[in-house]
Enzyme design. Structure first.
Site, PDB file in Angstrom:
ATOM      1  N   LYS A  39     -55.857 -10.485 -41.129  1.00 20.70           N
ATOM      2  CA  LYS A  39     -56.776 -11.633 -41.015  1.00 20.70           C
ATOM      3  C   LYS A  39     -58.239 -11.223 -40.944  1.00 20.70           C
ATOM      4  O   LYS A  39     -59.105 -11.914 -41.454  1.00 20.70           O
ATOM      5  CB  LYS A  39     -56.391 -12.512 -39.821  1.00 20.70           C
ATOM      6  CG  LYS A  39     -56.694 -11.998 -38.431  1.00 20.70           C
ATOM      7  CD  LYS A  39     -55.747 -10.945 -37.945  1.00 20.70           C
ATOM      8  CE  LYS A  39     -54.337 -11.434 -37.824  1.00 20.70           C
ATOM      9  NZ  LYS A  39     -53.404 -10.409 -37.294  1.00 20.70           N
ATOM     10  N   GLY A  55     -44.257  -4.930 -26.654  1.00 17.76           N
ATOM     11  CA  GLY A  55     -44.675  -4.858 -28.039  1.00 17.76           C
ATOM     12  C   GLY A  55     -45.465  -6.058 -28.526  1.00 17.76           C
ATOM     13  O   GLY A  55     -45.689  -6.202 -29.729  1.00 17.76           O
ATOM     14  N   LYS A  85     -58.517 -16.030 -37.681  1.00 16.09           N
ATOM     15  CA  LYS A  85     -57.502 -16.984 -38.139  1.00 16.09           C
ATOM     16  C   LYS A  85     -58.105 -18.376 -38.309  1.00 16.09           C
ATOM     17  O   LYS A  85     -57.826 -19.067 -39.297  1.00 16.09           O
ATOM     18  CB  LYS A  85     -56.339 -17.014 -37.142  1.00 16.09           C
ATOM     19  CG  LYS A  85     -55.522 -15.737 -37.110  1.00 16.09           C
ATOM     20  CD  LYS A  85     -54.491 -15.759 -35.991  1.00 16.09           C
ATOM     21  CE  LYS A  85     -53.647 -14.496 -35.999  1.00 16.09           C
ATOM     22  NZ  LYS A  85     -52.679 -14.457 -34.876  1.00 16.09           N
ATOM     23  N   VAL A 131     -52.067 -15.655 -40.366  1.00 15.66           N
ATOM     24  CA  VAL A 131     -52.633 -16.757 -39.588  1.00 15.66           C
ATOM     25  C   VAL A 131     -51.809 -17.159 -38.367  1.00 15.66           C
ATOM     26  O   VAL A 131     -52.259 -16.993 -37.248  1.00 15.66           O
ATOM     27  CB  VAL A 131     -52.910 -17.981 -40.490  1.00 15.66           C
ATOM     28  CG1 VAL A 131     -53.462 -19.141 -39.687  1.00 15.66           C
ATOM     29  CG2 VAL A 131     -53.889 -17.598 -41.587  1.00 15.66           C
ATOM     30  N   ILE A 170     -45.358 -20.063 -38.394  1.00 13.66           N
ATOM     31  CA  ILE A 170     -45.742 -21.443 -38.724  1.00 13.66           C
ATOM     32  C   ILE A 170     -46.367 -21.482 -40.119  1.00 13.66           C
ATOM     33  O   ILE A 170     -47.385 -20.833 -40.360  1.00 13.66           O
ATOM     34  CB  ILE A 170     -46.751 -22.003 -37.708  1.00 13.66           C
ATOM     35  CG1 ILE A 170     -46.162 -21.994 -36.301  1.00 13.66           C
ATOM     36  CG2 ILE A 170     -47.177 -23.419 -38.095  1.00 13.66           C
ATOM     37  CD1 ILE A 170     -47.139 -22.444 -35.219  1.00 13.66           C
ATOM     38  N   ARG A 178     -49.390   6.485 -43.494  1.00  7.98           N
ATOM     39  CA  ARG A 178     -50.424   7.482 -43.207  1.00  7.98           C
ATOM     40  C   ARG A 178     -49.851   8.764 -42.618  1.00  7.98           C
ATOM     41  O   ARG A 178     -50.267   9.857 -42.966  1.00  7.98           O
ATOM     42  CB  ARG A 178     -51.454   6.902 -42.233  1.00  7.98           C
ATOM     43  CG  ARG A 178     -52.397   5.888 -42.844  1.00  7.98           C
ATOM     44  CD  ARG A 178     -53.420   5.405 -41.846  1.00  7.98           C
ATOM     45  NE  ARG A 178     -52.788   4.735 -40.706  1.00  7.98           N
ATOM     46  CZ  ARG A 178     -53.461   4.164 -39.711  1.00  7.98           C
ATOM     47  NH1 ARG A 178     -54.782   4.193 -39.709  1.00  7.98           N
ATOM     48  NH2 ARG A 178     -52.833   3.579 -38.715  1.00  7.98           N
ATOM     49  N   PHE A 208     -45.432   0.717 -42.489  1.00 10.79           N
ATOM     50  CA  PHE A 208     -44.024   0.558 -42.113  1.00 10.79           C
ATOM     51  C   PHE A 208     -43.897   0.580 -40.590  1.00 10.79           C
ATOM     52  O   PHE A 208     -43.073   1.277 -40.019  1.00 10.79           O
ATOM     53  CB  PHE A 208     -43.173   1.654 -42.754  1.00 10.79           C
ATOM     54  CG  PHE A 208     -41.700   1.318 -42.816  1.00 10.79           C
ATOM     55  CD1 PHE A 208     -41.254   0.241 -43.564  1.00 10.79           C
ATOM     56  CD2 PHE A 208     -40.770   2.077 -42.118  1.00 10.79           C
ATOM     57  CE1 PHE A 208     -39.908  -0.075 -43.621  1.00 10.79           C
ATOM     58  CE2 PHE A 208     -39.412   1.778 -42.172  1.00 10.79           C
ATOM     59  CZ  PHE A 208     -38.980   0.699 -42.924  1.00 10.79           C
TER      60      PHE A 208
END
Length: 396
Positions: free
Chosen positions: A98, A180, A198, A125, A129, A40, A13
């Site tokens: 990934k 971030g 990716k 990925v 998009i 966790r 989260f």
């Protein structure tokens, strides 16, 4: 077609997990509910009530009210345990990890086929998009010639800041972390590993080719300095970290992640900031260009939402290219043209097949030449620092 109701068990989260929760609150027409969230850290303050949270993965994996597990954690080993456990318990899975998917690709394909339970991972990925589903459903690999693109928003943001604002890598990285876009440990992004994983996944859906991701060369952006930026700017170029998967005439595939000089005729030239861009080249339709945000909470969460929506219609990857593809083979013997800047006076350029240009000064030296991908790997292994490598041209 009637849609299935989605009951979600959410692992993680953080930025993306909270983004998914917020997006679901704003899409009332889609019947999806987060039943339970596993985290966790039991001490961390969170914006939802305690009844949403648990710290035992089995509360999600063994919950009969949950039919979809969404895995959004950054620990690849723990993510694999979650995904395998969920599939074995008959729960569909959406994952954004990934590294975990790439390193266990064959095993995960075989498990899905055996259990008839889907695993979707568009969010792993290219952020917002929708490239994987397009590769699965639209592009025939007999006609697809290449797929190339900016698949990491963090490095694209850093390079954009370095070129636009003429700041150093360290300052640009700090800005990305403040906003971030970069983790406290940015190694996966800035050294090109994130883009490599990716690309490995993209290759499987584009050409049906699955290889060991360790075989794909990944060169990051940490060594790019003001001299390289000046070289690019003087020639009207930008530097982008680009992932390449290209089919050669011999039905062999080359794959690499590498900083690249791009000019204004390249579709990726205007892809700046945290945006990703993908260019596919096809025999008959020439090129298609996809662009969208590749970093941040909502772009990734929107890709998770897209996978959840697909699951509500019982969608799954068929991997047709993997099982019906021509006999494609990976090769690293192909020659590429690179710019290599170095500081050592006695730099050994014997691994180059051809030297096109050389420059020497007291502080910065560079060579432009043609070198095989295999030899480039060897060169990088021999010189761990004090150099930068930037792609100038691939001649497929």
């Amino acid at each position: 077609m009637e849609r299935n109701e989605i009951k979600i068990g959410l692992f993680g989260f953080g930025c993306v997990g909270q983004g998914l929760y917020d997006i679901l609150q704003q899409t009332p027409g889609f019947k999806a509910e987060i039943v339970k969230i596993c985290c966790r850290n039991s001490e961390k303050s969170r914006p939802l009530g305690n009844e949403y949270f648990t710290f035992d993965k089995n509360d999600l994996l063994n919950n009969p009210d949950i039919n979809v597990i969404v895995e959004l954690i950054d620990d690849a080993e723990a993510a694999k345990e979650i995904v395998v456990g969920a599939l074995n318990n008959g729960k569909a899975v959406v994952s954004a990890n990934k590294k975990m998917i790439s390193e266990n690709f064959e095993e995960l394909i075989n498990l899905q086929n055996k259990l008839k339970t889907p695993l979707l991972y568009e969010a792993a990925v290219c952020g917002s998009i929708p490239i994987l589903r397009n590769l699965e459903e639209y592009y025939d690999n007999d006609l697809l010639k290449s797929i190339q693109g900016i698949v990491n928003g963090t490095t694209n943001y850093i390079l954009t800041e370095m070129i636009t604002n003429k700041i150093s890598f360290d300052i640009a990285l700090a800005a990305a972390q403040t906003q971030g876009y970069a983790e406290s440990d940015p190694t996966m992004d800035v050294e090109g590993f994130d883009a490599k994983y990716k690309l490995h996944i993209i290759m499987a859906h584009a050409f049906g080719l699955v290889i060991d991701p360790a075989n794909i060369i990944n060169i990051g952006i940490t060594q790019i300095n003001e001299f390289d930026i000046k070289y690019a700017t003087e020639k009207g170029l930008k530097i982008k970290l680009v992932a390449h998967a290209i089919k050669l005439k011999s039905n062999k595939i080359i794959a690499l992640v590498i900083p690249e000089f791009v000019d204004s005729s390249n579709e990726l030239f205007q892809v700046d900031g945290v945006f990703n861009g993908i260019v596919t080249e096809n025999t008959f339709v020439n090129k298609n260009f996809f662009v969208g945000k590749g970093a941040g909470s909502f772009p990734t969460a929107s890709a998770v939402l897209s996978d959840l929506s697909a699951l509500s219609y019982n969608y799954k990857y068929e991997y047709k290219k993997r099982f019906q593809a021509p006999d494609f083979q990976y090769t690293d013997d192909h020659l590429i043209e690179i710019y290599l800047r170095y500081n050592q006076i006695n730099f050994n350029n014997s691994l180059f097949d051809e030297i096109i240009e050389e420059y020497k000064s007291r502080q910065n030296n560079y060579v432009v030449g043609k070198i095989s991908i295999k030899s480039l790997k060897q060169l990088i292994n021999n010189h761990k620092s004090d150099y930068s490598v930037i792609l100038k041209n691939i001649n497929p």
